[in-house]
Design a protein around this motif. Structure first.
Motif, PDB file in Angstrom:
ATOM      1  N   GLY A  23     -42.014  38.553  73.185  1.00  0.00           N
ATOM      2  CA  GLY A  23     -41.259  39.897  72.962  1.00  0.00           C
ATOM      3  C   GLY A  23     -42.280  41.175  73.109  1.00  0.00           C
ATOM      4  O   GLY A  23     -41.947  42.025  72.371  1.00  0.00           O
ATOM      5  N   LEU A  24     -43.135  41.118  74.105  1.00  0.00           N
ATOM      6  CA  LEU A  24     -43.915  42.403  74.151  1.00  0.00           C
ATOM      7  C   LEU A  24     -44.477  42.684  72.832  1.00  0.00           C
ATOM      8  O   LEU A  24     -44.105  43.721  72.529  1.00  0.00           O
ATOM      9  CB  LEU A  24     -43.153  43.269  74.949  1.00  0.00           C
ATOM     10  N   VAL A  25     -45.309  41.997  72.242  1.00  0.00           N
ATOM     11  CA  VAL A  25     -45.969  42.322  71.061  1.00  0.00           C
ATOM     12  C   VAL A  25     -47.312  43.041  70.988  1.00  0.00           C
ATOM     13  O   VAL A  25     -47.261  43.982  70.307  1.00  0.00           O
ATOM     14  CB  VAL A  25     -45.986  41.004  70.118  1.00  0.00           C
ATOM     15  N   SER A  26     -48.230  42.642  71.880  1.00  0.00           N
ATOM     16  CA  SER A  26     -49.361  43.123  71.887  1.00  0.00           C
ATOM     17  C   SER A  26     -49.700  43.662  73.304  1.00  0.00           C
ATOM     18  O   SER A  26     -50.980  43.974  73.133  1.00  0.00           O
ATOM     19  CB  SER A  26     -50.328  42.050  71.486  1.00  0.00           C
ATOM     20  N   VAL A  27     -49.123  43.991  74.027  1.00  0.00           N
ATOM     21  CA  VAL A  27     -49.285  44.402  75.448  1.00  0.00           C
ATOM     22  C   VAL A  27     -49.865  45.811  75.174  1.00  0.00           C
ATOM     23  O   VAL A  27     -50.778  46.260  76.069  1.00  0.00           O
ATOM     24  CB  VAL A  27     -48.359  44.305  76.322  1.00  0.00           C
ATOM     25  N   TRP A  28     -49.305  46.512  74.367  1.00  0.00           N
ATOM     26  CA  TRP A  28     -49.652  47.766  74.055  1.00  0.00           C
ATOM     27  C   TRP A  28     -51.172  48.041  73.765  1.00  0.00           C
ATOM     28  O   TRP A  28     -51.866  48.938  74.107  1.00  0.00           O
ATOM     29  CB  TRP A  28     -49.057  48.512  72.775  1.00  0.00           C
ATOM     30  N   PHE A  29     -51.722  47.149  72.784  1.00  0.00           N
ATOM     31  CA  PHE A  29     -52.940  47.079  72.617  1.00  0.00           C
ATOM     32  C   PHE A  29     -54.085  46.696  73.848  1.00  0.00           C
ATOM     33  O   PHE A  29     -55.007  47.128  73.546  1.00  0.00           O
ATOM     34  CB  PHE A  29     -53.267  46.195  71.227  1.00  0.00           C
ATOM     35  N   ALA A  30     -53.488  45.744  74.408  1.00  0.00           N
ATOM     36  CA  ALA A  30     -54.357  45.378  75.526  1.00  0.00           C
ATOM     37  C   ALA A  30     -54.604  46.702  76.620  1.00  0.00           C
ATOM     38  O   ALA A  30     -55.664  46.869  76.946  1.00  0.00           O
ATOM     39  CB  ALA A  30     -53.725  44.632  76.420  1.00  0.00           C
ATOM     40  N   VAL A  31     -53.612  47.431  76.514  1.00  0.00           N
ATOM     41  CA  VAL A  31     -53.670  48.675  77.474  1.00  0.00           C
ATOM     42  C   VAL A  31     -54.776  49.489  76.775  1.00  0.00           C
ATOM     43  O   VAL A  31     -55.758  50.278  77.163  1.00  0.00           O
ATOM     44  CB  VAL A  31     -52.234  49.485  77.522  1.00  0.00           C
ATOM     45  N   ALA A  58     -50.664  53.843  71.314  1.00  0.00           N
ATOM     46  CA  ALA A  58     -49.533  54.465  70.878  1.00  0.00           C
ATOM     47  C   ALA A  58     -48.786  55.134  72.054  1.00  0.00           C
ATOM     48  O   ALA A  58     -47.555  55.002  71.991  1.00  0.00           O
ATOM     49  CB  ALA A  58     -50.078  55.725  69.889  1.00  0.00           C
ATOM     50  N   LEU A  59     -49.501  55.799  72.995  1.00  0.00           N
ATOM     51  CA  LEU A  59     -48.983  56.282  74.281  1.00  0.00           C
ATOM     52  C   LEU A  59     -48.116  55.077  74.994  1.00  0.00           C
ATOM     53  O   LEU A  59     -46.944  55.427  75.518  1.00  0.00           O
ATOM     54  CB  LEU A  59     -49.902  57.008  75.058  1.00  0.00           C
ATOM     55  N   SER A  60     -48.628  53.969  75.218  1.00  0.00           N
ATOM     56  CA  SER A  60     -47.933  52.891  76.105  1.00  0.00           C
ATOM     57  C   SER A  60     -46.982  52.350  75.209  1.00  0.00           C
ATOM     58  O   SER A  60     -45.807  52.165  75.530  1.00  0.00           O
ATOM     59  CB  SER A  60     -48.863  51.927  76.306  1.00  0.00           C
ATOM     60  N   LEU A  61     -46.970  52.248  74.004  1.00  0.00           N
ATOM     61  CA  LEU A  61     -45.721  51.922  73.067  1.00  0.00           C
ATOM     62  C   LEU A  61     -44.717  52.825  73.164  1.00  0.00           C
ATOM     63  O   LEU A  61     -43.600  52.549  73.271  1.00  0.00           O
ATOM     64  CB  LEU A  61     -46.215  51.714  71.510  1.00  0.00           C
ATOM     65  N   LEU A  62     -45.175  54.159  72.928  1.00  0.00           N
ATOM     66  CA  LEU A  62     -43.864  55.337  72.971  1.00  0.00           C
ATOM     67  C   LEU A  62     -43.197  55.251  74.270  1.00  0.00           C
ATOM     68  O   LEU A  62     -42.034  55.399  74.433  1.00  0.00           O
ATOM     69  CB  LEU A  62     -44.459  56.645  72.721  1.00  0.00           C
ATOM     70  N   LYS A  65     -41.859  51.083  75.360  1.00  0.00           N
ATOM     71  CA  LYS A  65     -40.838  50.262  74.516  1.00  0.00           C
ATOM     72  C   LYS A  65     -39.375  50.456  74.489  1.00  0.00           C
ATOM     73  O   LYS A  65     -38.736  49.321  74.825  1.00  0.00           O
ATOM     74  CB  LYS A  65     -41.377  50.733  72.945  1.00  0.00           C
ATOM     75  N   PRO A  66     -39.231  51.440  75.041  1.00  0.00           N
ATOM     76  CA  PRO A  66     -37.629  51.750  75.216  1.00  0.00           C
ATOM     77  C   PRO A  66     -37.241  51.108  76.330  1.00  0.00           C
ATOM     78  O   PRO A  66     -36.231  50.669  76.665  1.00  0.00           O
ATOM     79  CB  PRO A  66     -37.463  53.307  75.279  1.00  0.00           C
ATOM     80  N   LEU A  67     -38.055  51.275  77.649  1.00  0.00           N
ATOM     81  CA  LEU A  67     -37.748  50.637  78.654  1.00  0.00           C
ATOM     82  C   LEU A  67     -37.929  49.342  78.825  1.00  0.00           C
ATOM     83  O   LEU A  67     -36.723  48.345  78.987  1.00  0.00           O
ATOM     84  CB  LEU A  67     -38.825  51.058  79.793  1.00  0.00           C
TER      85      LEU A  67
END
Length: 142
Positions: A23-31, A58-62, A65-67
């Protein structure tokens, strides 16, 4: 320890963690770790690296995440069987939950039936189909 190596290790850990989940949990932190690694490679200080990591994460999450929520949202797959819900059916074999018997005919199809209210429904009666549970329809007397 060289901070570029640290951020590379963090990226690998987050990427592997993402690969192990659905479920796309840590990809944001990888970026964020990739950005911090680039900052470390360019000679940025530790606090700048941490700031880049937090900001990119934070930017990649924001932004994504909706997409991703829209793309990964499970869709209900309706089948033709759903069309019988709410239909009136004819009991062709007495519906008795205790005896585990019962069949109804609806739209030319024969379905195994069970009473939704645990009452015996005699052959020849008309019933309303309330739901489908597996290969059985749940019915109630009209």
């Amino acid at each position: 320890m060289n901070m570029t190596v640290f951020w590379l290790a963090a990226f690998i850990i987050f990427a592997v963690g993402e690969a192990l989940t659905v479920g796309l949990v840590s990809v944001w932190f990888a970026v964020g770790a990739l950005g911090a690694m680039a900052t470390a490679g360019a000679g940025g200080g530790l606090w700048v690296q941490i700031g880049v990591f937090l900001a990119l994460s934070a930017l990649s999450l924001l932004l994504f995440k909706p997409l991703s929520a829209k793309l990964l949202k499970p869709r209900a797959s309706h089948t033709n069987a759903d069309r019988v819900i709410g239909q009136t059916a004819l009991v062709i074999q007495t519906v008795d939950n205790v005896q585990a018997t019962g069949q109804v005919q609806v739209n030319g199809q024969v379905w195994t039936a069970r009473s939704a209210h645990d009452v015996v429904i005699p052959q020849g009666s008309e019933v309303k189909i309330l739901s489908i549970q597996g290969v059985k329809v749940m019915v109630e007397s009209l």
